[in-house]
Design a protein around this motif. Sequence first.
Motif, PDB file in Angstrom:
ATOM      1  N   PRO A  56       0.842  -0.816  -0.222  1.00 50.48           N
ATOM      2  CA  PRO A  56      -0.102  -0.031   0.470  1.00 50.48           C
ATOM      3  C   PRO A  56       1.253   1.427   0.094  1.00 50.48           C
ATOM      4  N   ASP A  57       1.998   0.863   0.382  1.00 47.38           N
ATOM      5  CA  ASP A  57       3.011   2.208   0.597  1.00 47.38           C
ATOM      6  C   ASP A  57       3.465   2.867  -0.858  1.00 47.38           C
ATOM      7  N   LEU A  58       3.316   2.273  -1.636  1.00 52.11           N
ATOM      8  CA  LEU A  58       3.890   1.799  -3.516  1.00 52.11           C
ATOM      9  C   LEU A  58       2.996   2.941  -4.035  1.00 52.11           C
ATOM     10  N   GLY A  59       3.196   3.699  -3.897  1.00 58.04           N
ATOM     11  CA  GLY A  59       2.479   4.678  -5.559  1.00 58.04           C
ATOM     12  C   GLY A  59       2.454   4.165  -6.775  1.00 58.04           C
ATOM     13  N   HIS A  60       1.707   5.204  -7.484  1.00 55.58           N
ATOM     14  CA  HIS A  60       1.874   5.667  -8.881  1.00 55.58           C
ATOM     15  C   HIS A  60       3.365   5.461  -9.766  1.00 55.58           C
ATOM     16  N   HIS A  61       3.783   6.117  -9.526  1.00 52.71           N
ATOM     17  CA  HIS A  61       5.919   6.414  -9.435  1.00 52.71           C
ATOM     18  C   HIS A  61       5.759   6.791  -8.095  1.00 52.71           C
TER      19      HIS A  61
END
Length: 516
Positions: A331-336
């Motif tokens: 969940p802490d890995l975003g779009h970029h």
Amino acid sequence: MLTEQHIDESENSAIVIGAGLGGLSAAMRLGAKGYRVQVFDRLDRTGGRGSSITQDGHRFDLGPTIVTVPQLYEDLWAACGRDFRKDVELRPVMPFYEIRWPDGTSFKASSDTEKMKAEVAKINPADVNGYEKFLRGSKARYKVGYEGLMTTPMHKLWETIKVLPQFVRLRADKSIYGYAKTCVKDEKLRMALSFHPLFIGGDPMNVTSMYALVGYLEKQFGVHYAMGGVQAIADAMANVVREQGGVIHQNAEVDEILVEGGAAKGVRLTSGETVACPLVVSNADAGHTYDHLLRNHSKRRWTSKRLKKSRWSMGLYVWYFGTKGTKGKWPDLGHHTIAAGPRYNGLLNDIFIKGKLADDMSLYIHRPSLTDPSVAPEGDDTFYVLSPVPHLGWDKSVDWQKEEPIYREKVATNLERLMPGFRDHIVTETVFTPETFRDRYLSPHGAGFSVEPRILQSAYFRPHNISEEAKGLFLVGAGTHPGAGVPGVVGSADVVSQLIPDAPSAADSTLPMAAE
């Protein structure tokens, strides 16, 4: 096979080589000027490096992933009497990206100055004032380097000489890393403020500090994602071209630009068929245009010898993969996300100066499924992981047939710290190496972004938009002015449209060439 209806020798006809974003932009602008345009592209989809492939229900956007200056597209569509926003949906991405270092430090970029200052203070409170200095310098460089040069034809030396006083004032001779170093003391922040030229193939240790303008550009326009990916933009461009009466030929590769009496006369395809036309715009790489497409025509400026002496952008290793049942996972890995390696200066030196494939790396991770559900089956994710690597032009270039599986394992090891267990979820994958770029896009040395944007390979010193080699021949795309990156590529078509008159109504109308 081409039919007789595709052959047009009238002065109202135009040929565009390549259906990349530059070629499609040029075709749109020529169509708006009244030309009957034919586009020839060797791929089976429009978009060039901005195209996509779909595999096992996952759509992989192969090249650019973001939109930073929507106004460019709005202006392009408006020139064609259309509304970009009706054809393409953009969604803002916030934060723009997150940089993560091996020690757990992170930096989230956004358009909010106060939030950015807080991110700086989180790493080194003493650098907040320096960040403000950097931002002021970024704005000044944006005014000169972007607003002043982006869509200004630069094929005459005087146009570059005119801006030299401003370049001197802004210390354009200093590298962007060198400029960041004068503003902030923390090495992580120096990296965060100077890495952006990598997005257009430049070495932050050597490209001009003018590229600090990206910080202000992001703040001013934001970072957006096109729903459907950049492929959706390319498809919308192609639709405009067709609605203007243009024809796009896929799986049709141009092998040679025909020149007679110092003027372009058309093209010959790899199939052997010839298409006659007095106006040719090449969106092929500038190096490929001059070294291959004009191989039977002597060159005055961009000779093979000169091209061999040019510095080329780095290569790219890109791992595309789809994962099953991972929606909501990590969940802490975003779009970029940018996963910085343990070295910055040393890694860049290995890539750009030594041509060495290092064991360590920095990775750009794109997770579009967080924003666009269409890229993956429901509940799944689609990823694009990019690592800058040396191009193929070094004396001892990387043998990717041998090294690819070894390097993929090294990439996977680095990804594990951000995405634990991700390999267990992979259901489909494909990899592009510099060899893919060489073979798929006909990119010299498999370079990711054509000629490197160093100061003496920019503006007048870059391959010109209007060719010196043949009347009626023009260039667009990453290898010409204003340079690589989607804004530069789309902007190059604007420059070319300024150099080409409206479709002639009289038989004695003529096309210019750079020498005139």
